[in-house]
Design an enzyme around this catalytic site. Sequence first.
Site, PDB file in Angstrom:
ATOM      1  N   GLU A 203       0.806  -1.220   0.000  1.00  0.00           N
ATOM      2  CA  GLU A 203       0.000   0.000   0.000  1.00  0.00           C
ATOM      3  C   GLU A 203       0.838   1.269   0.000  1.00  0.00           C
ATOM      4  O   GLU A 203       0.342   2.356   0.274  1.00  0.00           O
ATOM      5  CB  GLU A 203      -0.968  -0.025   1.184  1.00  0.00           C
ATOM      6  N   ASP A 240      -4.382  -0.249  12.007  1.00  0.00           N
ATOM      7  CA  ASP A 240      -5.108  -1.446  11.577  1.00  0.00           C
ATOM      8  C   ASP A 240      -4.227  -2.647  11.879  1.00  0.00           C
ATOM      9  O   ASP A 240      -3.463  -3.099  11.029  1.00  0.00           O
ATOM     10  CB  ASP A 240      -5.443  -1.399  10.088  1.00  0.00           C
ATOM     11  N   ASP A 310     -13.658  -4.117  10.321  1.00  0.00           N
ATOM     12  CA  ASP A 310     -13.390  -4.459   8.920  1.00  0.00           C
ATOM     13  C   ASP A 310     -13.738  -5.930   8.717  1.00  0.00           C
ATOM     14  O   ASP A 310     -14.816  -6.263   8.246  1.00  0.00           O
ATOM     15  CB  ASP A 310     -11.926  -4.169   8.581  1.00  0.00           C
ATOM     16  N   LYS A 335     -15.552  -1.599   2.248  1.00  0.00           N
ATOM     17  CA  LYS A 335     -14.814  -2.081   1.080  1.00  0.00           C
ATOM     18  C   LYS A 335     -15.833  -2.691   0.131  1.00  0.00           C
ATOM     19  O   LYS A 335     -16.441  -3.715   0.456  1.00  0.00           O
ATOM     20  CB  LYS A 335     -13.788  -3.140   1.491  1.00  0.00           C
ATOM     21  N   ARG A 364      -8.258  -1.714  -1.203  1.00  0.00           N
ATOM     22  CA  ARG A 364      -7.702  -3.010  -0.825  1.00  0.00           C
ATOM     23  C   ARG A 364      -6.207  -2.975  -1.138  1.00  0.00           C
ATOM     24  O   ARG A 364      -5.716  -2.087  -1.829  1.00  0.00           O
ATOM     25  CB  ARG A 364      -8.359  -4.167  -1.594  1.00  0.00           C
TER      26      ARG A 364
END
Length: 422
Positions: A203, A240, A310, A335, A364
């Site tokens: 990411e 996270d 999540d 998402k 994602r």
Amino acid sequence: MNIEKVIAREVLDSRGNPTVEAEVHLDSGFSGRAIVPSGASTGSHEALELRDGGERYMGKGVERAVQNVREALGPALIGMDASEQAAIDKALMDVDGTSNKGNMGGNAILAVSLATARAAAAELDIPLYRYLGGSNAKTLPVPMMNVINGGAHADNSVDFQEFMVMPVGAPSFREALRYGAETFHHLKKVLSGRGYNTNVGDEGGFAPDLKSNEEALEVLLEAIQQAGYEPGKDICIALDPAVTELYKDGQYHLESEGRVLSSDEMIDFWADWTSRYPIVSIEDGLAEDDWDGWERLTAKVGAKTQLVGDDLFVTNPERLQQGIDRKVGNAILVKVNQIGSLTESMDAIELAKRHHYGTIISHRSGESEDAFIADLAVATNAGQIKTGSASRSDRIAKYNQLLRIEDQLGDRAVFPGRKALR
């Protein structure tokens, strides 16, 4: 604006893995295109992502999903009005006939669902965010910028998946992005100064082989200060940890630290961190089915910390309702590929807002140049977005689209800052 033709193809995502792209063509000549993302750490309750198996692309091909669009999903939509999104998505799900989109594949259904919305917006000649959200779509999201990667997103010793900066003190989205980007560049200097590598993960965040999970917080705070910002005021920290990935046999395994924690010990761990660091948001702080633990975590730190579900909620209105009923968490990560259609995603957002849960629109780890979620964040006035670090063009594409939207909105644009937090 009737649908005349639906096309699908196999393309590559940001990790070099195949994913589905769909195009929806209208009888007016307008069309829309969408590419679906893919996750690395996935909840067991997500919509099924259909992969081919076999040797091709090491089993990750999506030719079956593409074929399903061409031969089943697309033909079912011919002649339908593209502006009737709920009817479109219902027709797609009726063709599939399962609760988890296991026949056609959530990736096949979602690609067509998103492309249809784009086609309708194109025919009406209005921006996607305005088409989805109407005239009240004006809130730019506070970015959660993932600048240190660990866990399933990187090959290093850090157990927790994402350490993020949230520029809550910025006056606008444009300035928030600058705060985050400057911190990212200073973080590179801090890591280099300590002798760590500055390779990036899926990411766009750095993936250093740190000595402990807590050292990630230390280098992050140092970078924020070196960039000239005040931790806890200008920029806060969001996490996270994705601890479902660490949950085995009813316990949490922090392998980098050689520790095994019970649910209560994990809760105490988060209570300690939130008391000592400017952490304002924790996503998936406990495992996806540790409901009793989630109740205790929410009771202990939920009054002062955003607790995001999540893997817990998987953008599913039914699981979110269960969380609301049990007073579990106080925010949902959205998402679109977890649930597999635009309508269901927006239903989850509406349910969350109705019960005063925070909403965070998310990418994602396997992404593309498609910036649909940027428009979705503004359309729903979500207030927060997670779409990676200040590097990798698949992440920057979303930030740049938000900059364009902020420009288009002009004086009408709202940036909520700290108010976005639950």
